[in-house]
Design a protein around this motif. Sequence first.
Motif, short mmCIF file in Angstrom:
data_model
loop_
_atom_site.label_atom_id
_atom_site.label_comp_id
_atom_site.label_asym_id
_atom_site.label_seq_id
_atom_site.Cartn_x
_atom_site.Cartn_y
_atom_site.Cartn_z
N ARG A 275 -5.44 8.53 -10.66
CA ARG A 275 -4.43 8.27 -9.78
C ARG A 275 -4.83 8.51 -8.20
NH1 ARG A 275 0.53 7.34 -13.05
NH2 ARG A 275 -0.20 7.78 -15.21
N ASN A 276 -5.42 9.80 -8.06
CA ASN A 276 -5.72 10.25 -6.89
C ASN A 276 -6.65 9.12 -6.13
OD1 ASN A 276 -4.08 12.43 -7.25
ND2 ASN A 276 -5.98 13.89 -7.66
N ILE B 237 2.39 1.63 -3.22
CA ILE B 237 1.46 2.33 -4.43
C ILE B 237 1.29 3.85 -4.20
CG2 ILE B 237 -1.00 2.37 -4.83
CD1 ILE B 237 -1.08 -0.63 -4.25
N ILE B 238 1.42 4.19 -2.86
CA ILE B 238 1.30 5.57 -2.65
C ILE B 238 2.24 6.53 -3.24
CG2 ILE B 238 1.17 7.27 -0.82
CD1 ILE B 238 -0.30 5.03 0.93
N LYS B 239 3.42 5.68 -3.03
CA LYS B 239 4.74 6.46 -3.49
C LYS B 239 5.04 6.33 -5.05
CE LYS B 239 7.60 6.14 0.88
NZ LYS B 239 7.46 4.98 1.37
N GLN C 175 -4.25 4.82 0.89
CA GLN C 175 -3.83 5.40 2.28
C GLN C 175 -5.13 4.88 3.09
OE1 GLN C 175 -4.12 9.27 0.30
NE2 GLN C 175 -1.80 9.97 0.89
N LYS D 286 -4.68 6.16 -5.10
CA LYS D 286 -3.82 6.81 -3.88
C LYS D 286 -4.68 6.72 -2.55
CE LYS D 286 -0.51 10.24 -2.71
NZ LYS D 286 0.51 11.34 -3.21
N LYS D 287 -5.81 7.47 -2.69
CA LYS D 287 -6.63 7.56 -1.56
C LYS D 287 -6.88 6.21 -0.81
CE LYS D 287 -9.18 11.80 -1.58
NZ LYS D 287 -9.87 12.10 -3.25
N ILE E 246 2.50 5.73 -7.65
CA ILE E 246 1.17 6.00 -8.44
C ILE E 246 1.40 7.05 -9.34
CG2 ILE E 246 -0.43 7.04 -6.76
CD1 ILE E 246 -1.24 4.07 -9.50
N ASN E 247 1.88 8.13 -8.64
CA ASN E 247 2.07 9.18 -9.74
C ASN E 247 3.40 9.37 -10.46
OD1 ASN E 247 -0.42 10.96 -9.28
ND2 ASN E 247 0.22 11.15 -7.23
N TYR F 34 0.79 -1.03 0.07
CA TYR F 34 -0.11 -0.12 0.01
C TYR F 34 0.98 1.10 0.05
CZ TYR F 34 -4.42 -2.71 0.96
OH TYR F 34 -5.16 -3.65 0.75
N ASP F 35 1.89 1.07 1.06
CA ASP F 35 2.72 2.31 0.90
C ASP F 35 3.59 2.68 -0.25
OD1 ASP F 35 3.99 4.29 2.64
OD2 ASP F 35 5.89 3.17 2.42
#
Length: 144
Positions: A131-132, A104-106, A139, A135-136, A108-109, A101-102
């Motif tokens: 993408r947002n 993906i957050i880092k 998170q 990310k959400k 995805i953009n 998950y972490d």
Amino acid sequence: MIKIIFAWIIGALLLLQAIRIDIPNPPSHIDPKNEIQAPQEIMSMLKTSCYDCHSYETKMPWYNNIAPISWEVRSHIKDGRAWLNFQEWNNYDEEKQQKIYDGIIKTINYSMPMPIYLSMHEEAKLTQAQRNTIKKWAQSNLKE
Ligand code: HEC
């Protein structure tokens, strides 16, 4: 002279084709119980934009079977699956899931889906809003 060089190049490319690389695509490994569970909207984005490299369900256009492209593509799929296979999700322990998950957050953009892949897969492109959303979702699954 040009003709001879050209013939050598074609010959070399043909020889390369003899080195076959099969991408293992084992449907027998797919156990629906192990697949990640996410809201429908997220699942459909993961399937169109990530599953080619991060699941057993790799779909490949014909030119991906041509060497030397096939070598590069295969290595992406092999590495991609080793890092993260959404169809092995429930076999991962919580620590690994949290790391993903972490990750993906880092990524995805920036680096995911891989830009070189997007340049050849129009259908896998994600808008900024998509993408947002991914990310959400990642998170909301983080436990800290
Ligand atoms: C073309 C193949 C390909 C596609 C498509 C792709 N990935 Fe990846 N992914 C890789 C590879 C290869 C790695 C291994 C690390 C690297 O090379 O950067 C990776 C690594 C990762 C990682 C771990 C990175 C880290 O540093 O923790 C995450 C998370 C990830 N991908 C998420 C995604 C998500 C989410 C998507 C879809 C939105 C996606 N990937 C689409 C190939 C791909």
